[in-house]
Design a protein around this motif. Structure first.
Motif: not given
Length: 304
Positions: A105-112, A136-139, A160-164
């Motif tokens: 999603p663009y710019l904003v974050s949201g809960p799971q 980014s906002t899709m973790a 693309g987060a890199g958190d192995l």
């Protein structure tokens, strides 16, 4: 959806007036296809999806489908606002794409729960195989990833987060809930540098931005890595790690350098669009040296 080989993310060429150059895009994709990628991901991050109009996005996907002629799957980028993501996914379906890569999603974050709803909204609106792009906002939490993996139409997750640590737990949870048929791949910038680490947590597939300008090097690395050939480490030393060092000098260089590299190879891909910037003359000279070193290493290995 099956992928066999490097995942090719084409650039989006612009002409001297800054307009989408469809003829150059078709040539660029044909150049990549000659090196047998496992899939073509059109109008995605390397293809500057953020800078494309709706009409340009549709045309870029149409060119990719036409140029590929069914040789490998064509996946189109879609994302941003939920409305834009649905429109782009629908346009990709109409143009004959085999699936979409759903960007965050663009710019904003949201809960799971909101992330699940974002993916569900798009996949319910457009019935097309969907790979969800985690960054980014899709973790995603592992349980969220498993829930998303169970949505109709979702076939994969690109990281693309890199958190192995997170990725290892996501792979384990999705496999526990859904079995081994789900697709994961490494979507880090200059992914070759992290291929060994991702493969160790069950993510052997990866996207290669470098393939867009140096497919000989990218293909040689892919084969060498899977064969346990020392050439893989040699290419990391002379090509990929120096490329990462240069890439990290400015935001957007993960794309700008790839486009500059394509121009060095004679491709008419034009410049990047704002807010990205092109590398300086001095940086382009450094990129030239990196490219020459990579090609030389491949050539030497072939003559050994």
């Amino acid at each position: 959806m099956e992928f066999d080989g490097i995942l090719f993310f084409p650039l989006t060429p612009f002409d001297t007036d800054g307009r989408l150059d469809t003829a150059a895009l078709e040539r660029h994709i044909a150049f990549g296809l000659a090196h047998r990628p496992g899939g073509v991901f059109a109008a995605c991050g390397t293809g500057e999806i953020h800078a494309l109009s709706a009409a340009e996005h549709t045309r870029a996907v149409a060119v990719a489908v036409r140029a590929t002629r069914g040789a490998v799957p064509v996946i189109a980028g879609a994302g941003g606002s939920v409305g834009t993501a649905v429109e782009q996914a629908d346009a990709a379906r109409e143009q004959g794409a085999d699936g979409i890569l759903l960007l965050p999603p663009y710019l904003v974050s949201g809960p799971q729960s909101g992330l699940v709803d974002y993916v569900r909204t798009v996949t319910e609106a457009v019935e097309l195989p969907t790979i969800v792009y985690q960054r980014s906002t899709m973790a995603l939490a592992p349980a969220t990833a498993a829930e998303i993996a169970g949505l109709p139409g979702v076939v994969g997750i690109k990281d693309g987060a890199g958190d192995l640590d997170r990725m290892a737990r996501i792979v384990a949870e999705v496999r526990r809930v859904h079995g081994d048929g789900f697709v994961f791949f490494n979507g880090m910038p200059t992914a070759e540098v992290t291929v060994p680490a991702y493969a160790a947590v069950g993510v052997p597939l990866y996207s290669s931005a470098a393939f867009a300008f140096a497919p000989e090097v990218a293909t040689a690395f892919y084969r060498a890595f899977h064969a346990g050939d020392p050439l893989a480490e040699r290419l990391l030393e002379v090509f990929y790690r120096p490329l990462v060092d240069l890439r990290d000098r400015a935001p957007g260089y993960a794309v700008s350098l790839i486009k500059a590299g394509a121009r060095l190879r004679g491709a008419e891909v034009g410049r990047v669009r704002p807010p990205f910037t092109d590398p300086t003359d001095a940086e382009t000279a450094e990129l030239t040296a990196i490219l020459e070193a990579g090609l030389a290493a491949v050539k030497e290995a072939g003559n050994a």
